[in-house]
Design an enzyme around this catalytic site. Structure first.
Site, PDB file in Angstrom:
ATOM      1  N   LYS A  46     -34.088 -74.983 -61.306  1.00 51.97           N
ATOM      2  CA  LYS A  46     -32.876 -75.801 -61.346  1.00 51.97           C
ATOM      3  C   LYS A  46     -33.168 -77.176 -60.733  1.00 51.97           C
ATOM      4  O   LYS A  46     -32.857 -78.210 -61.301  1.00 51.97           O
ATOM      5  CB  LYS A  46     -31.778 -75.077 -60.580  1.00 51.97           C
ATOM      6  CG  LYS A  46     -30.451 -75.776 -60.547  1.00 51.97           C
ATOM      7  CD  LYS A  46     -29.441 -74.872 -59.882  1.00 51.97           C
ATOM      8  CE  LYS A  46     -28.231 -75.639 -59.443  1.00 51.97           C
ATOM      9  NZ  LYS A  46     -27.246 -74.774 -58.787  1.00 51.97           N
ATOM     10  N   GLU A  50     -42.941 -73.304 -54.527  1.00 54.77           N
ATOM     11  CA  GLU A  50     -43.733 -72.281 -55.233  1.00 54.77           C
ATOM     12  C   GLU A  50     -43.841 -72.614 -56.716  1.00 54.77           C
ATOM     13  O   GLU A  50     -44.920 -72.548 -57.315  1.00 54.77           O
ATOM     14  CB  GLU A  50     -43.081 -70.900 -55.084  1.00 54.77           C
ATOM     15  CG  GLU A  50     -43.086 -70.328 -53.686  1.00 54.77           C
ATOM     16  CD  GLU A  50     -41.831 -70.684 -52.897  1.00 54.77           C
ATOM     17  OE1 GLU A  50     -41.211 -71.732 -53.189  1.00 54.77           O
ATOM     18  OE2 GLU A  50     -41.479 -69.925 -51.984  1.00 54.77           O
ATOM     19  N   GLY A  98     -28.350 -70.317 -58.646  1.00 51.35           N
ATOM     20  CA  GLY A  98     -29.614 -69.730 -59.100  1.00 51.35           C
ATOM     21  C   GLY A  98     -29.495 -68.247 -59.425  1.00 51.35           C
ATOM     22  O   GLY A  98     -29.929 -67.773 -60.474  1.00 51.35           O
ATOM     23  N   ARG A  99     -28.855 -67.482 -58.531  1.00 57.26           N
ATOM     24  CA  ARG A  99     -28.791 -66.025 -58.728  1.00 57.26           C
ATOM     25  C   ARG A  99     -27.768 -65.621 -59.778  1.00 57.26           C
ATOM     26  O   ARG A  99     -27.616 -64.432 -60.080  1.00 57.26           O
ATOM     27  CB  ARG A  99     -28.514 -65.332 -57.392  1.00 57.26           C
ATOM     28  CG  ARG A  99     -27.325 -65.882 -56.624  1.00 57.26           C
ATOM     29  CD  ARG A  99     -27.318 -65.414 -55.183  1.00 57.26           C
ATOM     30  NE  ARG A  99     -26.239 -66.006 -54.404  1.00 57.26           N
ATOM     31  CZ  ARG A  99     -26.286 -67.180 -53.792  1.00 57.26           C
ATOM     32  NH1 ARG A  99     -27.378 -67.922 -53.890  1.00 57.26           N
ATOM     33  NH2 ARG A  99     -25.270 -67.626 -53.083  1.00 57.26           N
ATOM     34  N   GLU A 108     -28.181 -62.664 -50.988  1.00 57.55           N
ATOM     35  CA  GLU A 108     -28.170 -64.128 -50.867  1.00 57.55           C
ATOM     36  C   GLU A 108     -26.729 -64.632 -50.935  1.00 57.55           C
ATOM     37  O   GLU A 108     -26.382 -65.645 -50.339  1.00 57.55           O
ATOM     38  CB  GLU A 108     -29.039 -64.783 -51.957  1.00 57.55           C
ATOM     39  CG  GLU A 108     -29.391 -66.234 -51.632  1.00 57.55           C
ATOM     40  CD  GLU A 108     -30.465 -66.831 -52.531  1.00 57.55           C
ATOM     41  OE1 GLU A 108     -31.616 -66.985 -52.097  1.00 57.55           O
ATOM     42  OE2 GLU A 108     -30.151 -67.184 -53.685  1.00 57.55           O
ATOM     43  N   HIS A 147     -38.758 -38.326 -54.742  1.00 55.26           N
ATOM     44  CA  HIS A 147     -39.994 -37.861 -54.107  1.00 55.26           C
ATOM     45  C   HIS A 147     -40.497 -38.869 -53.087  1.00 55.26           C
ATOM     46  O   HIS A 147     -41.669 -38.856 -52.716  1.00 55.26           O
ATOM     47  CB  HIS A 147     -41.045 -37.589 -55.190  1.00 55.26           C
ATOM     48  CG  HIS A 147     -40.588 -36.543 -56.159  1.00 55.26           C
ATOM     49  ND1 HIS A 147     -40.824 -35.203 -55.962  1.00 55.26           N
ATOM     50  CD2 HIS A 147     -39.838 -36.642 -57.289  1.00 55.26           C
ATOM     51  CE1 HIS A 147     -40.274 -34.520 -56.954  1.00 55.26           C
ATOM     52  NE2 HIS A 147     -39.654 -35.377 -57.768  1.00 55.26           N
ATOM     53  N   LYS A 150     -38.421 -72.739 -45.214  1.00 54.35           N
ATOM     54  CA  LYS A 150     -39.075 -73.658 -46.168  1.00 54.35           C
ATOM     55  C   LYS A 150     -39.514 -74.926 -45.450  1.00 54.35           C
ATOM     56  O   LYS A 150     -40.621 -75.419 -45.642  1.00 54.35           O
ATOM     57  CB  LYS A 150     -38.093 -74.078 -47.269  1.00 54.35           C
ATOM     58  CG  LYS A 150     -37.751 -73.056 -48.299  1.00 54.35           C
ATOM     59  CD  LYS A 150     -36.998 -73.774 -49.425  1.00 54.35           C
ATOM     60  CE  LYS A 150     -36.115 -72.867 -50.221  1.00 54.35           C
ATOM     61  NZ  LYS A 150     -35.239 -73.568 -51.149  1.00 54.35           N
TER      62      LYS A 150
HETATM   63  O1  F6P Z   1     -34.292 -69.091 -52.518  1.00 52.59           O
HETATM   64  C1  F6P Z   1     -33.382 -70.129 -52.621  1.00 52.59           C
HETATM   65  C2  F6P Z   1     -33.149 -70.589 -54.018  1.00 52.59           C
HETATM   66  O2  F6P Z   1     -32.432 -71.774 -53.967  1.00 52.59           O
HETATM   67  C3  F6P Z   1     -32.430 -69.563 -54.881  1.00 52.59           C
HETATM   68  O3  F6P Z   1     -31.069 -69.544 -54.708  1.00 52.59           O
HETATM   69  C4  F6P Z   1     -32.858 -69.999 -56.233  1.00 52.59           C
HETATM   70  O4  F6P Z   1     -32.601 -69.000 -57.158  1.00 52.59           O
HETATM   71  C5  F6P Z   1     -34.331 -70.259 -56.001  1.00 52.59           C
HETATM   72  O5  F6P Z   1     -34.371 -70.833 -54.709  1.00 52.59           O
HETATM   73  C6  F6P Z   1     -35.029 -71.128 -57.008  1.00 52.59           C
HETATM   74  O6  F6P Z   1     -34.506 -72.426 -57.060  1.00 52.59           O
HETATM   75  P1  F6P Z   1     -34.867 -73.407 -58.235  1.00 52.59           P
HETATM   76  O7  F6P Z   1     -34.355 -72.833 -59.514  1.00 52.59           O
HETATM   77  O8  F6P Z   1     -34.212 -74.715 -57.908  1.00 52.59           O
HETATM   78  O9  F6P Z   1     -36.381 -73.556 -58.288  1.00 52.59           O
END
Ligand code: F6P
Length: 541
Positions: A201, A207, A260-261, A346, A377, A505
C-alpha cells in the site's frame, strides 16, 4: 466499558458455574436457539456459555449501543479510523456496480470498479498468454512480494482455493526479509517466464522494498531484460511505483480507506485473480458482499457476526477466556489461523480507548491454531485437560472437493467428536467404569483415574460450510471481519489503526548500521542490544 454491559455481566454470573452440558439438559431445544442455518452455512454456538435469556440480553445490548447503526455508518464512509482520520471501506471493495458511496466528492464505488475492470483485463491477458515475457514465452510463475495484509490475505486465499486454480501457473509469495524466502522461491523460477507483483500500500515497507530490489537484481543477473514486462505493482503510492520502473498501466491502485489486513478484496487480490480467473475472484467478492448485507440488515437475533462477536466479548469479559484456537478441519484452510491472527490481533490488540484513555478491561483474544486432525495430535491435550481456558472454533466443510474413500467422513466425525468431548468431558465415575474392565490392580486403577478424567465444560463454536468455494470463502472471511468490528466497537477501541507495529520498525532502522559495521556499535544507545551485536559480529567473522 459500556455501562449496559453490567446487565450482561449479571446474567453471565448466573451461568458462570453451570457446566455446559447442564445447559443442554435445561433446554431441550437449545440447539435451535443457539445455532443459525443459511443455504450454505450452519453456525453452531450452542456449546458457548449462553442461554436464551442471555442471548436476548446480548441482542438488547447490541441495540442499545447501536452496533448495527455504527456498522452502517462505517459502510457509508464515516471516519471510524479516528486516529488516522480515515474512512474504513473494505465493504465498498465488494459492492456491486451501480451502488454509490461518495467520499470527499468522489464516488468510491466507481473508482473500485475501474480498478476491478483493469484487474480483469490484466489477469485475463496473463492467463491467456496475450501478455508474455521478454522472450515471448508465456508466464509460468507469479511471485507476489508483500508482507502483512499485502501477503497474508492473497496467500491464504490462493492456497484455500487452489482447487479452482490453473495448475500450469504457479503462484508464490515472498514476505520475509530473511533472504532464504526469496532464494528458495526463485530457485525454480526462470526470469523469462516469471511475473513479479510488488504489493505494498505504502510502497515503503522495508521488507517488501528490500525483497523487490533483490528480485529485480536476480532478474537481471539471470539474463532477464525488459523488466517492465515482468513487473507490476499494487499500491496507493504511484510516485514510488514509477521510480521502481513499473509501467503506469501495470500499477493497480487502492486507497487510504483500505486497511492492509482488510485489503484482500482490492487489487491486493491480483494474484488471486490471476490464479483462479476473474470469474472466481468476482464470486469471492460476491460472497463477502452477501455477508455485508447480512450484517447490515439482519436483525440482531439472527445476525451471525454480531452474535459471534458478542460471544467473543462475553468469553473475555465475563468468563476470563482470552485464548481462541482456530481449528479448520480442512487442509485447504491451513493458513486461515495465521490470516486471522493479523485480522483480529492487529485490529483489536489495543489498550487505549478510542478517546485516548487507558482501558480497564481486556481486549483481543490470543488467536492461534492449526488444521484438524493434525492439531488433535499436537496441542489438543491442552485443550482437553490443560489449565488454560481456551475457546475453540471448528471450521469444516460438509462436502469435500477431493473425496477419497471415507476419508472426509472420518474428518467430519473427528470434528464433531472433538467439540462434543470438549463440552461433555468424562467424569470420575465414567473413567472408573471403563477401568473396571482393565487388568490393572485396584490401587493402580485408583491412581490412574484422575489422569483420565476430562472436566469438559470447555466452550467451542462450529462453523460448517456446505462446500469451500470462492463465494463461501468470501462470506467466511467477511464474517470474521465484522465480528472483529463488533468486538472493537464494544471494547471502545480504534480497530483500524496499528500504531503498535511502528516502534520495532524504527529501532531496526537505527540498529542496521551497527549490524553491518562493528565500529558503529558504540552509536547504539541501548545497552540491551550491545551484547547481541558483539556476539553476532563474533559469529559472523
Ligand atoms: O505490519 C504493519 C502493516 O502496516 C500492516 O498493517 C500491513 O498489512 C503491512 O504492514 C504491509 O504494509 P504495506 O502494504 O504498506 O507494505
Amino acid at each position: 466499558m459500556n455501562k449496559h454491559w453490567s446487565i450482561i455481566e449479571q446474567h453471565a454470573s448466573v451461568l458462570r458455574d453451570t457446566h455446559l452440558k447442564e445447559l443442554f439438559i435445561e433446554d431441550a431445544n437449545r440447539i435451535d436457539a443457539c445455532s443459525r442455518t443459511l443455504l450454505f452455512a450452519f453456525v453452531d454456538f450452542s456449546r458457548q456459555r449462553i442461554n436464551r435469556q442471555l442471548l436476548s440480553e446480548l441482542c438488547t445490548f447490541a441495540r442499545e449501543i447501536r452496533i448495527q447503526e455504527h456498522f452502517n455508518e462505517m459502510m457509508n464512509g464515516a471516519k471510524v479510523n479516528a486516529t488516522e482520520q480515515r474512512s474504513v471501506l473494505h465493504t465498498a471493495l465488494r459492492a456491486p456496480k451501480g451502488k454509490s458511496i461518495v467520499i470527499d466528492g468522489n464516488d468510491v464505488i466507481e473508482d473500485v470498479h475501474q480498478v476491478l475492470d483493469r484487474m480483469k483485463a490484466f489477469s485475463d491477458s496473463i492467463r491467456s498468454g496475450v501478455n508474455r515475457g521478454y522472450s515471448g514465452k508465456q508466464f509460468t510463475d507469479i511471485v507476489n512480494i508483500g508482507i502483512g495484509g499485502s501477503d497474508l490475505g492473497p496467500n491464504m486465499v490462493c492456497d484455500a482455493l487452489k482447487f479452482y486454480s490453473r495448475r500450469d501457473l504457479a503462484i508464490h509469495f515472498v514476505s520475509n526479509i530473511d533472504p532464504t524466502h526469496l532464494t528458495e522461491t526463485l530457485r525454480t523460477c526462470s526470469p523469462e517466464t516469471t511475473l513479479f507483483i510488488i504489493s505494498s500500500k505504502t510502497f515503503t515497507t522495508e521488507e517488501t522494498m528490500a525483497n523487490a530490489m533483490a528480485a529485480k537484481a536476480w532478474f537481471f543477473s539471470h539474463g532477464g531484460t525488459s523488466w517492465e514486462l515482468h513487473a507490476c505493482a499494487v499500491s496507493a503510492n504511484l510516485e514510488k511505483t514509477r521510480e521502481f520502473g513499473i509501467l503506469p498501466e501495470h500499477v493497480f491502485g487502492f486507497w487510504d480507506w483500505v486497511g492492509g489486513r482488510y485489503s484482500v478484496w482490492s487489487a491486493i487480490g491480483l494474484s488471486i485473480a490471476i490464479s483462479l480467473g476473474f470469474d472466481h475472484f468476482e464470486a469471492f467478492l460476491a460472497g463477502a458482499h452477501s455477508m455485508d448485507n447480512h450484517m447490515s440488515e439482519t436483525k440482531e437475533e439472527d445476525n451471525i457476526p454480531l452474535l459471534l462477536g458478542l460471544i467473543d466479548v462475553l468469553n473475555s469479559m465475563s468468563y476470563d477466556i482470552r485464548s481462541q484456537a482456530i481449528i479448520p478441519y480442512d487442509e485447504y484452510l491451513r493458513m486461515f489461523p495465521a490470516f486471522l491472527q493479523q485480522m483480529i490481533m492487529e485490529s483489536n490488540g489495543k489498550s487505549i480507548s478510542i478517546d485516548g484513555h487507558e482501558l480497564a478491561h481486556h481486549t483481543s483474544p490470543i488467536i492461534w491454531g492449526l488444521p484438524g486432525t493434525d492439531a488433535q495430535h499436537s496441542f489438543f491435550q491442552l485443550l482437553h485437560q490443560g489449565t488454560e481456558k481456551v475457546n475453540t472454533e471448528f471450521i469444516v466443510c460438509a462436502r469435500s472437493l477431493n473425496p477419497v474413500d471415507d476419508l472426509h467422513e472420518r474428518l467430519l466425525a473427528n470434528c464433531a467428536a472433538q467439540s462434543a468431548a470438549l463440552m461433555h468431558g468424562k467424569t470420575t465415575q465414567e473413567v472408573a467404569q471403563d477401568l473396571s474392565f482393565s487388568y490393572l490392580g485396584n490401587e493402580d486403577k485408583k491412581a490412574l483415574i484422575p489422569h483420565k478424567v476430562f472436566s469438559g465444560d470447555r466452550p467451542s463454536t462450529t462453523i460448517m460450510l456446505k462446500e469451500l468455494t470462492p463465494f463461501t470463502l468470501g462470506w467466511l472471511i467477511a464474517l470474521y471481519e465484522h465480528r472483529t468490528f463488533v468486538q472493537g466497537y464494544v471494547w471502545d477501541i480504534c480497530s483500524y489503526d496499528q500504531w503498535g507495529v511502528e516502534l520495532g520498525k524504527v529501532l531496526a532502522k537505527k540498529i542496521l548500521p551497527a549490524v553491518k559495521d562493528p565500529s558503529e556499535i558504540n552509536n547504539v544507545d541501548d545497552s540491551s542490544i550491545g551484547q547481541f551485536l558483539i556476539s553476532m559480529h563474533k559469529f559472523r567473522s
